[in-house]
Design a protein around this motif. Structure first.
Motif, PDB file in Angstrom:
ATOM      1  N   PRO A   1      -3.833  20.841   0.776  1.00 64.01           N
ATOM      2  CA  PRO A   1      -3.074  20.721   1.715  1.00 64.01           C
ATOM      3  C   PRO A   1      -3.869  21.414   2.354  1.00 64.01           C
ATOM      4  N   GLU A   2      -4.216  21.030   3.956  1.00 66.10           N
ATOM      5  CA  GLU A   2      -4.664  21.794   4.803  1.00 66.10           C
ATOM      6  C   GLU A   2      -4.506  23.105   5.655  1.00 66.10           C
TER       7      GLU A   2
ATOM      8  N   TRP B   1      -4.131  11.852  -2.405  1.00 61.36           N
ATOM      9  CA  TRP B   1      -3.543  13.623  -1.860  1.00 61.36           C
ATOM     10  C   TRP B   1      -4.920  13.780  -2.286  1.00 61.36           C
TER      11      TRP B   1
ATOM     12  N   CYS C   1       1.091  15.394 -10.342  1.00 60.85           N
ATOM     13  CA  CYS C   1       1.189  16.340 -10.247  1.00 60.85           C
ATOM     14  C   CYS C   1       0.644  16.900  -8.784  1.00 60.85           C
ATOM     15  N   GLY C   2      -1.360  15.972  -9.173  1.00 62.51           N
ATOM     16  CA  GLY C   2      -1.972  16.826  -7.796  1.00 62.51           C
ATOM     17  C   GLY C   2      -2.435  17.993  -8.088  1.00 62.51           C
TER      18      GLY C   2
ATOM     19  N   ARG D   1      -0.297   9.566   1.522  1.00 60.18           N
ATOM     20  CA  ARG D   1      -0.284  11.670   0.870  1.00 60.18           C
ATOM     21  C   ARG D   1       0.264  10.953  -1.077  1.00 60.18           C
ATOM     22  N   TYR D   2       0.487   9.438  -1.230  1.00 60.13           N
ATOM     23  CA  TYR D   2       0.455   9.342  -2.499  1.00 60.13           C
ATOM     24  C   TYR D   2      -0.203   9.928  -3.231  1.00 60.13           C
ATOM     25  N   ARG D   3       0.061  10.245  -4.450  1.00 61.77           N
ATOM     26  CA  ARG D   3      -0.857  10.585  -5.233  1.00 61.77           C
ATOM     27  C   ARG D   3      -1.043   9.443  -6.531  1.00 61.77           C
TER      28      ARG D   3
ATOM     29  N   GLU E   1       0.642  -1.305  -0.236  1.00 62.23           N
ATOM     30  CA  GLU E   1      -0.153   0.086  -0.036  1.00 62.23           C
ATOM     31  C   GLU E   1       0.677   1.054  -0.189  1.00 62.23           C
ATOM     32  N   ALA E   2       0.404   2.318  -0.704  1.00 61.99           N
ATOM     33  CA  ALA E   2       1.221   3.691  -0.856  1.00 61.99           C
ATOM     34  C   ALA E   2       0.730   4.158   0.433  1.00 61.99           C
ATOM     35  N   ALA E   3       1.881   5.559   0.364  1.00 62.29           N
ATOM     36  CA  ALA E   3       1.616   6.542   1.705  1.00 62.29           C
ATOM     37  C   ALA E   3       0.534   7.254   1.892  1.00 62.29           C
TER      38      ALA E   3
END
Lengths: 596, 394
Positions: free
Chosen positions: A138-139, A135, A89-90, A33-35, A29-31
Motif C-alpha cells: 500500500p502507498e 497487489w 493474503c499478500g 489490486r487483485y492478489r 482480467e482481475a482488478a
C-alpha cells in the motif's frame, strides 16, 4: 394470502426478454489490486527472508539461486512460493523490506505436475512476470515495522565545541526497546560484519530485556563491545535490510546500550567464564590494539599463556591514540581492555620490539607470535612546502593529544584529507582553537567531492556544527611558505579521484585554483605500517603478494613462517572491527597450529 | 381450500407421559429415525440433524456437529498477532469480514493501538458490503429451500456485483483480508464510489423483484407463514440475537446498543417485526438489504476522501501484547458476532474464543424449533436461522 399472490410472481417473466447478466468469458482480467500469483524483482530482492518469516502458512521458503551471487547485503537466497500452501493474503508483499515482491493480477494457471506449483518468482519465468497490475505494498507511510530510528540524544554543538566530552549520550531503556523492536532478524548484518557478530540475537536480548544475555552473545565474537558500540564503522548498518525503505537499525548504538547497561564489576559474573585449563603454550602478541587484544582474549579462552608487547604507555592502539575522546572516552576503552587483561593476559608497556626486545627473542621464547602493530606512520602529500616545521601529520597530533603532550595550535589551520582521521583532527583542532582563541578557523579539504568523501556523513555534519569548514573537491598543489612562515595551501579543482579502471589516479582542472590561508597545515591522507622492527633476515623469508604486501592465510592469518601470524590494520581494514575479527581468527589459527 | 392445509393436527402423537415427556419407542415402528446431513443439499454446510419422525412430522431433533472442525481458535493461538487475521476469516466463509473486524479490534484493544479515522470508515464500509453480499444471497435462498431456484440465481448475481467491488477494493473476492491490526491496507480506488452506486441501484431493483417473486408468492407464503415460530419468551432464554430477535419484536442490534467504528454517525433504524415465523425472518432480512444499501450510500457520502489508514504498530514480527482480556462484538448479518481474546504478554494470543451466532441459533434453538415441523421444511428452518456451521466449530 390473496389471488394477487398467485399472479405477482409471474412478473419474473419480465426478465425473459433482457440481456443475460452472465459473463461470456469468465476468465476476465482481475482488478488492478487483485492478489494473484507472485512476482519478484530478483535484482532488488536481497534475500532477507522477511516474507518467509511472516508467512503464516509456511508457503515461502528461501532457497539459493544460481543466478544470484551471495555478497555483502545479499544473502543469495530468493523466496520460493508453494501454491499448495499460499492463501494469497499478500502479507509477504506488505512486509517486504525492499519492495521487490509483489503479486500479479493473474489467477489462472493449469499445470499437470503439482510440483510445478512451487516456483521461485522472478527466477522461474512465468507469463505474469511483466504484468504491471496486481497487489503492491500500500502507498503512503504504510509499514508493518517503524521505518525511523528513535532520535539519539547528543550534546548541543555549543556545549561540546570547547571540550572533549563525549557527544553521543546513548539510548535510554525505552529508546533501545523501540529500536530493537524494528529489527526483522534477517541476519544480513551478521553475514556482512567482519566479526560475524550475532547481531539479531543480541538485539533480541534487548527486546527480552536481558542485556546480560546480550553481553554474553557479543563476547562470543567481539571482546570490545563498549568500543565498537561507539566507533565501529558499522558495515552491518550499511547493508541493513531496513535501510532500503527507511533508516537502518542503529546496531552500533544498541551494542553500546548493552555494554553500557552492565557495570564492569558484573562482567565476570555475567560472562561466566570458568577458568580454562592452561595448556602451557606461550603466545607473544606485538601491539595492544584491537587485533592484539582480541587475539589475546580468545587465546586466553583456549588456555594459552599470552604476553602482549606494547610500545606506548597504555593499551588500545589506534582506538586510544587515534580516536579523539569526544567519540570514544578513555574510561570506556579501559572498561573493555581491563576486562581482557583481567583474563590473565600479561602486558608489557613501553616495550618496543627491535629496541627493547629483539624480534628473534620472540621466536625463541614463544610458541607463536602474532604481529598487529597497526598503521601509525602518516603519509605525506609531498607537495612543495610539506617539509616545513608547521606541517604536521594528523596521526602524530592525535597521539600527542591523548598522551597529554603539548601540540601546536595555530589560529588558522588547514587539514588535507577527507577520511575519518581527517575529521578527527579537524574537530580536535576546532576544539583546541576554541579553547585557546575563543573562535574556530579550521578548513578541511579533500580530493573527493562531498558525496564521495570517505568520512562518515555524521562526522561531516557534526564538524560543521562545530564551525569547522569542510571544503572538499580540491587537490593540494603547494604549501606556500614566505619568510619561513606557512601562509596557506594552494589547491586546484579535483575532477575525479579514480580512473576508469578504478585505480587511484586523480585528474585536476588546473585553471580552477583556490588558496586557503593557514598558519599550520595538517596532513591526513592515510597511514602506513612500520614493520621496521622485523629484521631483514625474516622479511626475506616472508612471502609477499604482487603488490609487495606480506601474504597471510585468509582464514588463519598465518604467514609463510609457520610461527608468525599477522593481523590488524596492517593486513586488512583499517578499522576496529576488522582487527577484532582477524584477531579472533588468528587465535583460532594459532590454536590450530599449536594444538595439532 | 382444506386440501391445501398441510398442518394437520398431530398433537396426539407421540403420546406423552404424566410429565409431558414424549414416549418415543422406535421398536413400535410408529417412528422413523432419519439423518439430514452431514452431506445434504438442504443443510447449509457440514452438520447434521438427527430427526425422529412420526409420519412426515418431526417429533424430535438433535443437532450433530463435528464434521467441519479445523481448530481455528487453536491455530490462531499458535500464530503471531498479524497472522491470526488470515486464519480468523476462515471461521465464516459467507461473511468473513466480521471475523477480521473482531479479531483486529481485539488485538488493537489489548495492545492499546488507536486506529485512524479513515480506517474506521473503510472498515465500516467493508462490514456493510459484507452484510449486503450475505443478505442478497440468503434471502432469496430462503425461497430456494422451498424449490424456487430463480431467486437463488438472482441472489448469486447480486452477490457477484458486491464481490466485484470487494475485488477492486481489497484484492480478494471471498476472503478479503483487508483489515489488519492497526487499520486497513489501502484507500478506496479511483471511481469506486461511482461503480458501487451503479451496483446498489441494480441490487435495489432486484430487491423489489425479489419482493414480488418471493414475498408475494402464494407457495412461499403457504410454506413459510406460521412455520417454525419462535416464541418471544425464547429470545432471552436462548440468547437469540440479530434478525431472529428483531423478527420476534426485540430491537436487538449491536450497532445501535454498543455503537462501534462510526455507526453512531450513521442514520439508520433496523427493522423490527412482531411474529417470528420463517416468512417474517426472511422479510426482516429483506428490509435489512434496503437498510444496508442506504448505509453504504451514507458511508460513501460522509467518509473523508483521504487520510492515514493505518496506525504505526510495533514491528509485526515481534508484536507482543500485555496481559489482558477483551470481548469485541459486532453485528453480523446473522446477529451478534463476538470474539474473546486473552493475551499473556507474549507474541501470540493465549486464548481465542469466537461467539458464532449459529452456536446459539443452530444448536439449541434449532433442536426445539424443528419439533412439529414437516420434514420438507427442515432446510427452510435452518436457512431461516441463517445457519453457518463453521462458526459453531471453530
Amino acid at each position: 394470502m390473496s389471488f394477487k399472490d398467485v399472479l405477482i410472481p409471474f412478473k419474473a417473466w419480465g426478465n425473459f426478454f433482457k440481456e443475460p447478466v452472465t459473463l461470456k468469458n469468465p476468465m476476465r482480467e482481475a482488478a488492478p489490486r487483485y492478489r494473484g500469483f507472485h512476482k519478484n524483482n530478483v535484482n532488488e530482492c536481497i534475500g532477507c527472508g522477511t516474507c518467509e518469516s511472516i508467512c503464516e502458512n509456511e508457503a515461502i521458503v528461501m532457497i539459493p539461486v544460481d543466478s544470484v551471487e551471495t555478497k555483502n547485503g545479499d544473502s543469495g537466497l530468493r523466496p520460493m512460493v508453494d501454491y499448495g500452501r499460499c492463501c494469497w493474503c499478500g502479507l509477504c508483499v506488505d512486509v517486504c523490506t525492499t519492495n521487490s515482491l509483489s503479486l500479479s493480477n493473474e489467477y489462472t494457471w493449469v499445470a499437470e505436475d503439482p510440483e510445478e506449483m512451487k516456483y521461485i518468482p522472478g527466477v522461474d519465468k512465468k507469463p505474469w512476470d511483466e504484468n504491471e497490475k496486481g497487489w503492491k505494498k500500500p502507498e503512503g507511510n504504510f509499514s508493518y515495522y517503524p521505518l525511523e530510528r528513535p532520535h539519539m540524544q547528543e550534546l548541543h554543538p555549543e556545549d561540546r565545541d570547547h571540550s572533549f566530552i563525549e557527544i553521543v549520550k546513548g539510548y535510554s531503556d525505552e529508546e533501545a526497546l523501540l529500536e530493537a523492536d524494528r529489527c526483522v532478524e534477517c541476519g544480513i548484518c551478521t553475514a556482512t560484519c567482519p566479526a560475524h557478530m550475532g547481531i539479531p540475537e543480541y538485539i533480541k536480548a534487548i527486546r527480552n530485556k536481558d542485556v546480560e544475555e546480550g553481553l554474553r552473545i557479543m563476547y562470543e565474537t567481539n571482546p570490545l563491545p563498549e568500543i565498537c558500540g561507539r566507533i565501529c564503522t558499522h558495515k552491518c548498518e550499511t547493508v541493513c535490510s531496513l535501510g532500503h525503505r527507511g533508516e537502518p537499525i542503529s546496531i552500533r548504538w544498541l551494542k553500546r546500550y548493552i555494554a553500557d547497561q552492565v557495570p564492569t564489576s558484573k562482567y565476570a559474573e555475567v560472562l561466566r567464564q570458568d577458568s580454562v585449563e592452561q595448556n602451557g603454550k606461550k603466545v607473544a602478541i606485538v601491539g595492544a590494539g584491537p587485533a592484539g587484544l582480541s587475539a589475546a582474549y580468545y587465546l586466553r579462552q583456549l588456555g594459552y599463556s599470552v604476553t602482549i608487547f606494547e610500545k606506548l604507555i597504555a593499551a588500545g592502539g589506534m582506538m586510544r591514540y587515534g580516536i579523539p575522546e569526544y567519540r570514544l572516552p578513555y574510561d570506556q576503552i579501559d572498561k573493555d581492555v581491563d576486562y581482557i587483561l583481567a583474563q590473565g593476559v600479561d602486558i608489557k608497556y613501553n616495550t618496543e620490539i627491535g629496541k627493547d626486545i629483539a624480534f628473534e627473542k620472540l621466536e625463541q621464547d614463544f610458541n607463536a607470535v602474532y604481529v598487529a602493530t597497526g598503521l601509525h606512520s602518516g603519509r605525506s602529500t609531498r607537495v612543495p612546502g610539506s617539509d616545513h616545521a608547521m606541517v604536521f601529520q594528523a596521526i602524530d597530533l592525535l597521539r600527542k593529544i591523548t598522551l597529554g603532550e603539548p601540540i601546536e595550535v595555530a589560529e588558522k589551520v588547514v587539514v588535507i584529507g577527507g577520511g575519518n582521521v581527517a575529521m578527527d583532527i579537524t574537530r580536535s583542532m576546532a576544539r583546541l582553537q576554541k579553547i585557546k582563541y575563543g573562535k574556530v578557523n579550521v578548513i578541511a579539504t579533500a580530493l573527493e567531492s562531498e558525496d564521495k568523501m570517505p568520512a562518515d556523513r555524521e562526522e561531516i555534519v557534526e564538524a560543521r556544527e562545530e564551525n569547522a569548514v569542510i571544503n572538499p573537491g580540491w587537490g593540494p598543489r603547494e604549501i606556500v611558505v614566505e619568510n619561513n612562515t606557512v601562509k596557506g595551501l594552494k589547491v586546484v579543482r579535483c575532477l575525479s579521484v579514480f580512473d576508469e579502471t578504478g585505480r587511484f589516479n586523480p585528474s585536476f582542472d588546473e585553471a580552477d585554483t583556490n588558496f586557503f590561508e593557514a598558519d599550520m597545515v595538517v596532513e591526513s591522507i592515510g597511514q602506513g605500517a612500520d614493520l621496521g622492527f622485523i629484521p631483514a633476515s625474516y622479511m626475506e623469508k616472508l612471502e609477499k603478494d604482487p603488490r609487495g604486501r606480506i601474504k597471510v592465510d585468509p582464514h588463519t592469518y598465518q604467514s609463510s613462517l609457520e610461527w608468525l601470524f599477522m593481523g590488524g590494520d596492517i593486513i586488512e581494514g583499517p578499522d576496529v572491527i576488522h582487527g577484532v575479527a582477524n584477531g579472533h581468527k588468528a587465535a583460532k589459527g594459532i590454536d590450530l597450529l599449536l594444538n595439532k | 381450500m382444506s386440501f391445501l392445509n398441510l398442518k394437520a393436527d398431530r398433537s396426539k402423537y407421540p403420546q406423552r407421559d404424566a410429565d409431558g415427556k414424549m414416549q418415543i419407542d422406535l421398536d413400535s415402528h410408529k417412528f422413523v429415525k432419519l439423518w439430514q446431513g452431514p452431506n445434504h443439499p438442504g443443510v447449509t454446510g457440514n452438520m447434521s440433524v438427527e430427526l425422529t419422525l412420526a409420519g412426515d412430522e418431526i417429533v424430535e431433533a438433535k443437532t450433530h456437529v463435528g464434521y467441519l472442525h479445523r481448530g481455528f481458535e487453536k491455530l490462531i493461538e499458535r500464530r503471531l498477532f498479524i497472522q491470526g487475521m488470515q486464519t480468523s476469516i476462515r471461521m465464516c466463509v459467507a461473511e468473513p469480514d466480521s471475523n477480521e473486524y473482531v479479531y483486529c479490534t481485539a488485538i488493537e484493544e489489548l495492545s492499546n493501538v488507536e486506529i485512524p479515522e479513515m480506517a474506521k470508515w473503510i472498515r465500516t464500509l467493508i462490514l456493510e458490503m459484507a452484510r449486503l453480499q450475505s443478505l442478497v444471497r440468503v434471502v432469496p435462498g430462503q425461497a430456494g429451500t422451498f424449490g424456487l431456484g430463480l431467486g437463488v440465481q438472482w441472489g448469486v448475481y447480486m452477490r457477484e456485483l458486491i464481490l466485484d467491488r470487494f475485488e477492486e477494493l481489497t484484492g480478494g473476492r471471498v476472503y478479503h483480508m483487508f483489515m489488519t491490526p492497526g487499520g486497513v491496507r489501502g484507500l478506496l480506488p479511483d471511481g469506486f464510489k461511482t461503480r458501487m452506486e451503479e451496483n446498489l441501484k441494480e441490487i435495489e431493483s432486484f430487491a423489489h423483484r425479489i419482493d414480488d417473486l418471493i414475498f408475494n408468492n402464494v407457495v412461499f407464503k403457504k410454506r413459510a407463514v406460521d412455520t417454525a415460530v419462535i416464541d418471544p419468551s425464547w429470545i432471552d432464554n436462548y440468547g437469540i440475537t440479530g434478525f431472529v430477535a428483531r423478527s420476534a419484536g426485540f430491537n436487538r442490534d449491536v450497532r445501535k446498543s454498543f455503537p462501534y467504528l462510526i455507526y453512531d454517525q450513521l442514520d439508520f433504524e433496523p427493522k423490527v417485526m412482531e411474529y417470528s415465523d420463517i416468512y417474517n425472518r426472511a422479510k426482516v432480512r429483506w428490509f435489512d438489504i434496503l437498510t444496508t444499501v442506504d448505509l453504504i450510500r451514507q458511508i460513501m457520502r460522509k467518509m473523508p476522501e483521504k487520510g492515514d489508514f493505518k496506525a504505526q504498530t510495533p514491528n509485526v514480527l515481534h508484536w507482543t501484547a500485555p496481559k489482558g482480556e477483551t470481548y469485541v462484538r459486532s453485528e453480523s448479518s446473522r446477529g451478534e458476532y463476538g470474539m474473546y481474546v486473552v493475551t499473556d504478554g507474549t507474541n501470540k494470543p493465549r486464548r481465542v474464543n469466537l461467539r458464532g451466532v449459529s452456536y446459539t441459533h443452530a444448536i439449541c434453538v434449532l433442536e426445539d424449533l424443528l419439533v412439529g415441523v414437516n420434514i420438507a421444511d427442515v432446510a427452510a428452518v435452518m436457512v431461516s436461522l441463517q445457519t453457518c456451521p463453521p462458526e459453531i466449530e471453530r
